[in-house]
Design a protein around this motif. Structure first.
Motif, PDB file in Angstrom:
ATOM      1  N   GLY A  23       0.844  -1.191   0.000  1.00  0.00           N
ATOM      2  CA  GLY A  23       0.000   0.000   0.000  1.00  0.00           C
ATOM      3  C   GLY A  23       0.879   1.241   0.000  1.00  0.00           C
ATOM      4  N   PHE A  24       0.241   2.385   0.012  1.00  0.00           N
ATOM      5  CA  PHE A  24       0.998   3.633  -0.019  1.00  0.00           C
ATOM      6  C   PHE A  24       1.676   3.885   1.327  1.00  0.00           C
ATOM      7  N   TYR A  25       2.928   4.277   1.295  1.00  0.00           N
ATOM      8  CA  TYR A  25       3.699   4.567   2.498  1.00  0.00           C
ATOM      9  C   TYR A  25       4.723   5.634   2.149  1.00  0.00           C
ATOM     10  N   GLN A  26       5.325   6.215   3.168  1.00  0.00           N
ATOM     11  CA  GLN A  26       6.448   7.130   2.993  1.00  0.00           C
ATOM     12  C   GLN A  26       7.619   6.575   3.772  1.00  0.00           C
ATOM     13  N   LEU A  27       8.773   6.523   3.148  1.00  0.00           N
ATOM     14  CA  LEU A  27      10.009   6.152   3.837  1.00  0.00           C
ATOM     15  C   LEU A  27      10.517   7.422   4.513  1.00  0.00           C
ATOM     16  N   LYS A  28      10.554   7.426   5.831  1.00  0.00           N
ATOM     17  CA  LYS A  28      10.939   8.625   6.583  1.00  0.00           C
ATOM     18  C   LYS A  28      12.430   8.670   6.875  1.00  0.00           C
ATOM     19  N   ALA A  29      13.030   7.531   7.217  1.00  0.00           N
ATOM     20  CA  ALA A  29      14.468   7.492   7.541  1.00  0.00           C
ATOM     21  C   ALA A  29      14.978   6.075   7.299  1.00  0.00           C
ATOM     22  N   LEU A  30      16.267   6.005   6.930  1.00  0.00           N
ATOM     23  CA  LEU A  30      16.871   4.712   6.671  1.00  0.00           C
ATOM     24  C   LEU A  30      18.352   4.772   7.011  1.00  0.00           C
ATOM     25  N   SER A  31      18.805   3.803   7.794  1.00  0.00           N
ATOM     26  CA  SER A  31      20.228   3.665   8.094  1.00  0.00           C
ATOM     27  C   SER A  31      20.528   2.169   8.157  1.00  0.00           C
ATOM     28  N   GLU A  32      21.759   1.816   8.467  1.00  0.00           N
ATOM     29  CA  GLU A  32      22.119   0.401   8.552  1.00  0.00           C
ATOM     30  C   GLU A  32      21.484  -0.298   9.748  1.00  0.00           C
ATOM     31  N   GLN A  33      21.079   0.477  10.771  1.00  0.00           N
ATOM     32  CA  GLN A  33      20.491  -0.112  11.973  1.00  0.00           C
ATOM     33  C   GLN A  33      19.040   0.292  12.232  1.00  0.00           C
ATOM     34  N   ALA A  34      18.457   1.161  11.412  1.00  0.00           N
ATOM     35  CA  ALA A  34      17.083   1.596  11.667  1.00  0.00           C
ATOM     36  C   ALA A  34      16.398   2.011  10.373  1.00  0.00           C
ATOM     37  N   VAL A  35      15.081   1.863  10.382  1.00  0.00           N
ATOM     38  CA  VAL A  35      14.256   2.312   9.264  1.00  0.00           C
ATOM     39  C   VAL A  35      12.920   2.772   9.837  1.00  0.00           C
ATOM     40  N   SER A  36      12.343   3.809   9.244  1.00  0.00           N
ATOM     41  CA  SER A  36      11.022   4.246   9.684  1.00  0.00           C
ATOM     42  C   SER A  36      10.161   4.580   8.479  1.00  0.00           C
ATOM     43  N   ASP A  41      -2.053   7.346   9.290  1.00  0.00           N
ATOM     44  CA  ASP A  41      -1.735   8.108  10.507  1.00  0.00           C
ATOM     45  C   ASP A  41      -0.870   7.319  11.479  1.00  0.00           C
ATOM     46  N   PHE A  42      -0.088   6.378  10.968  1.00  0.00           N
ATOM     47  CA  PHE A  42       0.747   5.560  11.829  1.00  0.00           C
ATOM     48  C   PHE A  42       2.200   5.596  11.379  1.00  0.00           C
ATOM     49  N   SER A  43       3.077   5.583  12.364  1.00  0.00           N
ATOM     50  CA  SER A  43       4.510   5.586  12.127  1.00  0.00           C
ATOM     51  C   SER A  43       5.065   4.245  12.601  1.00  0.00           C
ATOM     52  N   LEU A  44       5.891   3.616  11.773  1.00  0.00           N
ATOM     53  CA  LEU A  44       6.508   2.334  12.098  1.00  0.00           C
ATOM     54  C   LEU A  44       8.017   2.537  12.147  1.00  0.00           C
ATOM     55  N   ILE A  45       8.634   2.165  13.277  1.00  0.00           N
ATOM     56  CA  ILE A  45      10.075   2.317  13.462  1.00  0.00           C
ATOM     57  C   ILE A  45      10.660   0.950  13.813  1.00  0.00           C
ATOM     58  N   VAL A  46      11.693   0.548  13.065  1.00  0.00           N
ATOM     59  CA  VAL A  46      12.358  -0.734  13.295  1.00  0.00           C
ATOM     60  C   VAL A  46      13.830  -0.460  13.575  1.00  0.00           C
ATOM     61  N   GLN A  47      14.343  -1.072  14.653  1.00  0.00           N
ATOM     62  CA  GLN A  47      15.763  -0.976  14.981  1.00  0.00           C
ATOM     63  C   GLN A  47      16.311  -2.397  15.092  1.00  0.00           C
ATOM     64  N   ALA A  48      17.487  -2.607  14.496  1.00  0.00           N
ATOM     65  CA  ALA A  48      18.090  -3.935  14.478  1.00  0.00           C
ATOM     66  C   ALA A  48      19.600  -3.810  14.374  1.00  0.00           C
ATOM     67  N   LYS A  49      20.271  -4.942  14.519  1.00  0.00           N
ATOM     68  CA  LYS A  49      21.727  -4.931  14.358  1.00  0.00           C
ATOM     69  C   LYS A  49      22.084  -4.556  12.923  1.00  0.00           C
ATOM     70  N   GLU A  50      21.312  -5.092  11.954  1.00  0.00           N
ATOM     71  CA  GLU A  50      21.543  -4.765  10.552  1.00  0.00           C
ATOM     72  C   GLU A  50      20.227  -4.811   9.784  1.00  0.00           C
ATOM     73  N   ILE A  51      20.009  -3.811   8.951  1.00  0.00           N
ATOM     74  CA  ILE A  51      18.820  -3.732   8.112  1.00  0.00           C
ATOM     75  C   ILE A  51      19.269  -3.631   6.659  1.00  0.00           C
ATOM     76  N   THR A  52      18.661  -4.463   5.816  1.00  0.00           N
ATOM     77  CA  THR A  52      18.980  -4.463   4.397  1.00  0.00           C
ATOM     78  C   THR A  52      17.690  -4.283   3.602  1.00  0.00           C
ATOM     79  N   VAL A  53      17.699  -3.346   2.673  1.00  0.00           N
ATOM     80  CA  VAL A  53      16.540  -3.128   1.808  1.00  0.00           C
ATOM     81  C   VAL A  53      16.609  -4.123   0.663  1.00  0.00           C
ATOM     82  N   LEU A  54      15.587  -4.950   0.539  1.00  0.00           N
ATOM     83  CA  LEU A  54      15.523  -5.927  -0.545  1.00  0.00           C
ATOM     84  C   LEU A  54      14.758  -5.373  -1.739  1.00  0.00           C
TER      85      LEU A  54
END
Length: 85
Positions: A23-36, A41-54
């Motif tokens: 569905g429609f979303y906005q990528l707000k931030a992306l780093s090697e350890q976090a993505v949001s 009206d909802f914000s999703l934040i993920v933090q991990a040792k390593e994040i890879t965009v597939l």
């Protein structure tokens, strides 16, 4: 091109190793350890040792997560864009 079927936002976390957003979303931030992401009206934040965009497309995100540390979903009304999206 118009889609035959409307995609409603959905979030799937598969075995704490992959995250899929449709569905429609906005990528707000992306780093090697976090993505949001922001969807409706909802914000999703993920933090991990390593994040890879597939995959990142207009209506689909597929993220690989290594050693999930934190996942949070918060009600956060999005600010209206002057461009109408």
């Amino acid at each position: 091109m118009k889609k035959l079927f409307a995609l409603h936002p959905s979030v799937i976390l598969d075995e704490f190793h992959t995250l899929r957003i449709t569905g429609f979303y906005q990528l707000k931030a992306l780093s090697e350890q976090a993505v949001s992401f922001q969807t409706d009206d909802f914000s999703l934040i993920v933090q991990a040792k390593e994040i890879t965009v597939l995959a990142l497309t207009e209506q689909h995100a597929h993220i690989s997560i290594s050693e999930l540390k934190d996942l949070s979903i918060r009600y956060q009304p999005r600010e209206e864009s002057p461009y109408g999206y």
